[in-house]
Write a protein that holds these residues in place. Structure first.
Motif, PDB file in Angstrom:
ATOM      1  N   ASN A  21      15.466  36.328  40.888  1.00 32.45           N
ATOM      2  CA  ASN A  21      16.759  36.188  40.208  1.00 32.45           C
ATOM      3  C   ASN A  21      17.705  37.236  40.803  1.00 32.45           C
ATOM      4  OD1 ASN A  21      17.865  37.566  37.105  1.00 32.45           O
ATOM      5  ND2 ASN A  21      18.833  35.901  38.179  1.00 32.45           N
ATOM      6  N   ALA A  56      26.900  28.807  32.963  1.00 33.48           N
ATOM      7  CA  ALA A  56      26.999  29.646  31.759  1.00 33.48           C
ATOM      8  C   ALA A  56      27.782  30.921  32.028  1.00 33.48           C
ATOM      9  CB  ALA A  56      25.602  29.993  31.257  1.00 33.48           C
ATOM     10  N   LYS A  57      27.566  31.519  33.189  1.00 35.04           N
ATOM     11  CA  LYS A  57      28.126  32.845  33.444  1.00 35.04           C
ATOM     12  C   LYS A  57      29.359  32.765  34.351  1.00 35.04           C
ATOM     13  CE  LYS A  57      24.290  34.032  31.387  1.00 35.04           C
ATOM     14  NZ  LYS A  57      24.042  34.773  30.183  1.00 35.04           N
ATOM     15  N   TYR A 116      11.527  34.336  30.791  1.00 37.19           N
ATOM     16  CA  TYR A 116      10.625  33.723  31.779  1.00 37.19           C
ATOM     17  C   TYR A 116       9.195  33.608  31.249  1.00 37.19           C
ATOM     18  CZ  TYR A 116      14.075  34.480  35.609  1.00 37.19           C
ATOM     19  OH  TYR A 116      15.174  34.466  36.428  1.00 37.19           O
ATOM     20  N   SER A 122      23.285  27.551  36.562  1.00 38.69           N
ATOM     21  CA  SER A 122      24.089  26.935  35.507  1.00 38.69           C
ATOM     22  C   SER A 122      25.520  27.435  35.633  1.00 38.69           C
ATOM     23  CB  SER A 122      23.532  27.312  34.136  1.00 38.69           C
ATOM     24  OG  SER A 122      23.894  28.636  33.812  1.00 38.69           O
ATOM     25  N   ASN A 129      19.285  39.917  36.375  1.00 38.26           N
ATOM     26  CA  ASN A 129      19.388  40.311  34.980  1.00 38.26           C
ATOM     27  C   ASN A 129      18.033  40.909  34.623  1.00 38.26           C
ATOM     28  OD1 ASN A 129      19.494  40.521  32.214  1.00 38.26           O
ATOM     29  ND2 ASN A 129      19.638  38.332  31.809  1.00 38.26           N
ATOM     30  N   PRO A 132      22.235  32.071  38.184  1.00 40.45           N
ATOM     31  CA  PRO A 132      23.448  31.873  37.382  1.00 40.45           C
ATOM     32  C   PRO A 132      24.538  32.920  37.615  1.00 40.45           C
ATOM     33  CG  PRO A 132      21.607  32.508  35.967  1.00 40.45           C
ATOM     34  CD  PRO A 132      21.054  32.296  37.331  1.00 40.45           C
ATOM     35  N   TYR A 133      24.164  34.069  38.225  1.00 40.09           N
ATOM     36  CA  TYR A 133      25.170  35.134  38.433  1.00 40.09           C
ATOM     37  C   TYR A 133      25.664  35.194  39.870  1.00 40.09           C
ATOM     38  CZ  TYR A 133      23.131  36.589  33.998  1.00 40.09           C
ATOM     39  OH  TYR A 133      22.678  36.609  32.700  1.00 40.09           O
ATOM     40  N   ASP A 141      16.686  31.753  40.792  1.00 45.01           N
ATOM     41  CA  ASP A 141      17.466  31.556  39.571  1.00 45.01           C
ATOM     42  C   ASP A 141      18.801  32.282  39.784  1.00 45.01           C
ATOM     43  OD1 ASP A 141      18.266  31.129  36.964  1.00 45.01           O
ATOM     44  OD2 ASP A 141      17.050  32.753  36.124  1.00 45.01           O
ATOM     45  N   LEU A 201      14.713  25.595  34.468  1.00 47.11           N
ATOM     46  CA  LEU A 201      13.436  26.289  34.696  1.00 47.11           C
ATOM     47  C   LEU A 201      12.298  25.591  33.957  1.00 47.11           C
ATOM     48  CD1 LEU A 201      14.854  29.901  34.554  1.00 47.11           C
ATOM     49  CD2 LEU A 201      13.494  29.000  36.444  1.00 47.11           C
ATOM     50  N   TYR A 235      25.267  43.633  33.845  1.00 44.19           N
ATOM     51  CA  TYR A 235      24.315  44.458  33.102  1.00 44.19           C
ATOM     52  C   TYR A 235      24.163  45.818  33.770  1.00 44.19           C
ATOM     53  CZ  TYR A 235      23.094  39.778  31.532  1.00 44.19           C
ATOM     54  OH  TYR A 235      23.156  38.494  31.050  1.00 44.19           O
ATOM     55  N   ARG A 267      25.603  24.212  27.802  1.00 44.98           N
ATOM     56  CA  ARG A 267      24.275  23.896  28.304  1.00 44.98           C
ATOM     57  C   ARG A 267      24.320  22.979  29.524  1.00 44.98           C
ATOM     58  NH1 ARG A 267      22.700  27.399  27.911  1.00 44.98           N
ATOM     59  NH2 ARG A 267      20.516  26.825  28.097  1.00 44.98           N
ATOM     60  N   GLY A 270      21.418  23.615  31.185  1.00 40.48           N
ATOM     61  CA  GLY A 270      21.524  25.033  31.535  1.00 40.48           C
ATOM     62  C   GLY A 270      20.444  25.434  32.525  1.00 40.48           C
ATOM     63  N   ALA A 271      20.462  26.731  32.900  1.00 41.51           N
ATOM     64  CA  ALA A 271      19.433  27.239  33.813  1.00 41.51           C
ATOM     65  C   ALA A 271      18.088  27.291  33.090  1.00 41.51           C
ATOM     66  CB  ALA A 271      19.816  28.630  34.311  1.00 41.51           C
ATOM     67  N   ALA A 272      18.130  27.525  31.775  1.00 46.84           N
ATOM     68  CA  ALA A 272      16.890  27.561  30.989  1.00 46.84           C
ATOM     69  C   ALA A 272      16.216  26.190  31.015  1.00 46.84           C
ATOM     70  CB  ALA A 272      17.206  27.974  29.560  1.00 46.84           C
ATOM     71  N   PHE A 282      14.269  38.452  33.674  1.00 43.27           N
ATOM     72  CA  PHE A 282      14.836  37.857  32.456  1.00 43.27           C
ATOM     73  C   PHE A 282      13.684  37.585  31.478  1.00 43.27           C
ATOM     74  CE2 PHE A 282      16.611  33.681  30.624  1.00 43.27           C
ATOM     75  CZ  PHE A 282      17.394  34.320  29.681  1.00 43.27           C
TER      76      PHE A 282
HETATM   77  C1  LIG Z   1      18.549  35.317  34.768  1.00 47.23           C
HETATM   78  C2  LIG Z   1      18.853  34.242  33.791  1.00 47.23           C
HETATM   79  N1  LIG Z   1      18.315  33.032  33.991  1.00 47.23           N
HETATM   80  C3  LIG Z   1      18.553  32.022  33.138  1.00 47.23           C
HETATM   81  C4  LIG Z   1      19.363  32.196  32.046  1.00 47.23           C
HETATM   82  C5  LIG Z   1      19.620  31.044  31.132  1.00 47.23           C
HETATM   83  O1  LIG Z   1      20.887  30.541  31.401  1.00 47.23           O
HETATM   84  P1  LIG Z   1      21.465  29.265  30.656  1.00 47.23           P
HETATM   85  O2  LIG Z   1      22.244  29.750  29.488  1.00 47.23           O
HETATM   86  O3  LIG Z   1      22.286  28.576  31.658  1.00 47.23           O
HETATM   87  O4  LIG Z   1      20.305  28.440  30.228  1.00 47.23           O
HETATM   88  C6  LIG Z   1      19.951  33.434  31.794  1.00 47.23           C
HETATM   89  C7  LIG Z   1      20.783  33.660  30.618  1.00 47.23           C
HETATM   90  O5  LIG Z   1      21.157  34.748  30.252  1.00 47.23           O
HETATM   91  C8  LIG Z   1      19.683  34.486  32.705  1.00 47.23           C
HETATM   92  O6  LIG Z   1      20.210  35.709  32.534  1.00 47.23           O
END
Ligand SMILES: Cc1ncc(COP(=O)(O)O)c(C=O)c1O
Length: 416
Positions: free
Chosen positions: A181, A249-250, A140, A247, A185, A221-222, A219, A116, A337, A258, A111-113, A137
């Motif tokens: 980002n 994810a979104k 972080y 990632s 978010n 993901p969106y 970052d 990072l 959001y 993940r 995932g993006a988490a 976010f």
């Molecule tokens: C800005 C931002 N970065 C990273 C993440 C983490 O994403 P992932 O679920 O792909 O790890 C999120 C998840 O909400 C996010 O909003």
């Protein structure tokens, strides 16, 4: 036996745990009052189903029982997947042949988490600083402090666009990276090309003066979820030491799988070493490699057709509902959001929740979010995102939830 002191402190800190706590409270409230009587805007958990192509490809891959299908692999991930991710970034960033990425510029991540965390472990020495514009976010803070770094939040302009002057003033000899980002978010802001250009020139200047040109970590993901035809600025053509973490994810609604990646600009001064370091940290953080199955899936589905009109409609609906309740917000340009200003109390008994925040008076958004809970409305307080006085509504929820929340939200505002 005891839990580490700093972990205990972090777990119990107001800002960091509040969103997850709210999510858990939401589950309890739904069990008590029924799903349709609780308006849970606490978590950015996409409720749009993944595109049909994901299911087809998952079924195809499930049937593959070739040798090594479930084996360890190179820590950066499958070559074919990294090639596909390089294609994705080249497409998004409009990169032509001589500046284009190949598989050697990509590390697959959890995932993006996970991306990072791999990046911060790779680049941070103790007390190194990572500058981030507010709002940001909430996680972080942990991702940077995990590796002994300090997150340095920097104010943004009133409309949440970048305040490049404020970033410039925050740069020090310890600044290792600036983390942005976009779409953001929680604000939904997309940072403009002119702001990124200005930021790039400030970072280059800082590099000239100190000998250290910070990384610009994007970052994203969106990236695919935008409104009114807005496009996300491509950073690689504007700044050499740029990195994308992202990632699926979104954009493909696969948060539980993940799967994500790190991509470095081929022009980055230490691109090869950076990738080697992220490959190493992915291994030693214990991820070892990104999930094998979904590496195969995203290699085939990264460019699947996705219709985001569901989010566009919800965005329109929720902005109407919140506007009608008399609550101010920032118009989202992307992501899902709505970042709202906690309204000043009307009732005398609630005036105690007006607090001083430097040069202005704001409403204590924790108190307002507690008040909203009495109406079964769950929102995330802004302090966790570095913006006291605001709260976030994640609108990846059903249209009915948004529609039915109109009346309780108005009542909540009127009785505040
Ligand atoms: C800005 C931002 N970065 C990273 C993440 C983490 O994403 P992932 O679920 O792909 O790890 C999120 C998840 O909400 C996010 O909003």
């Amino acid at each position: 036996m005891a839990i580490a002191k700093h972990i205990k402190e972090l777990m119990n800190s107001k800002g960091s745990s509040v969103i997850r706590k709210m999510f858990e409270e939401g589950i309890q409230l739904k069990a008590k009052f029924g799903e349709d009587k609780v308006y849970d805007f606490s978590l950015g958990n996409p409720d749009m189903p993944p595109p049909e192509k994901i299911y087809q490809v998952v079924n195809e891959i499930a049937k593959d029982n070739s040798k090594d299908r479930h084996a360890y692999m190179p820590n950066a991930g499958y070559t074919e997947t990294r090639k596909a991710m390089a294609d994705k970034v080249n497409f998004e960033q409009n990169l032509t042949d001589d500046s284009a990425l190949n598989e050697n510029h990509v590390v697959m991540s959890v995932g993006a988490a996970g991306a990072l965390n791999s990046v911060f472990k790779a680049i941070l020495n103790s007390e190194d600083e990572v500058i981030v514009p507010c709002p940001f976010f909430a996680e972080y803070r942990s991702y940077v402090s995990n590796f002994g770094g300090n997150l340095i939040p920097v104010k943004s302009k009133k409309d949440f666009s970048l305040d490049v002057e404020a970033i410039k003033n925050a740069l020090t000899s310890k600044t290792t990276a600036v983390l942005i980002n976009s779409p953001n978010n929680p604000s939904g802001k997309i940072y403009s090309e002119s702001d990124i250009k200005e930021l790039a020139s400030v970072l280059y200047e800082h590099g000239k003066n100190t000998g250290i040109t910070p990384y610009l970590i994007c970052d994203e993901p969106y990236r695919a979820i935008t409104y009114n035809g807005k496009k996300v600025t491509s950073v690689f053509p504007l700044y050499d030491n740029a990195v994308v973490v992202t990632s699926f994810a979104k954009n493909l609604s696969l948060p539980g799988e993940r799967i994500g990646f790190i991509a470095v600009n081929p022009k980055c001064e230490d691109a090869k070493e950076f990738i080697a370091a992220c490959t190493y940290t992915t291994r030693t953080l214990g991820y070892v490699n990104a999930p094998a199955f979904f590496q195969k899936v995203v290699a085939k589905c990264w460019n699947a057709d996705v219709d985001y009109s569901m989010y566009t409609n919800r965005c329109k609906m929720i902005t109407e509902v919140v506007k009608n309740a008399g609550i101010e917000f920032v118009e989202p340009e992307g992501a899902f959001y709505l970042f709202c200003k906690a309204p000043m109390p009307i009732l005398q008994e609630n005036k105690q929740f007006i607090i001083n925040n430097g040069d202005e008076e704001i409403c204590d958004e924790f108190a307002f979010c507690d008040h909203l809970k009495k109406y079964n409305i769950l929102c995330a307080p802004g302090s966790g995102f570095g913006c006291p006085g605001y709260f976030r509504m994640a609108f990846c929820v059903s249209e009915n939830t948004i529609k039915n929340c109109a009346e309780p939200l108005q009542l909540a505002k009127q009785s505040w």
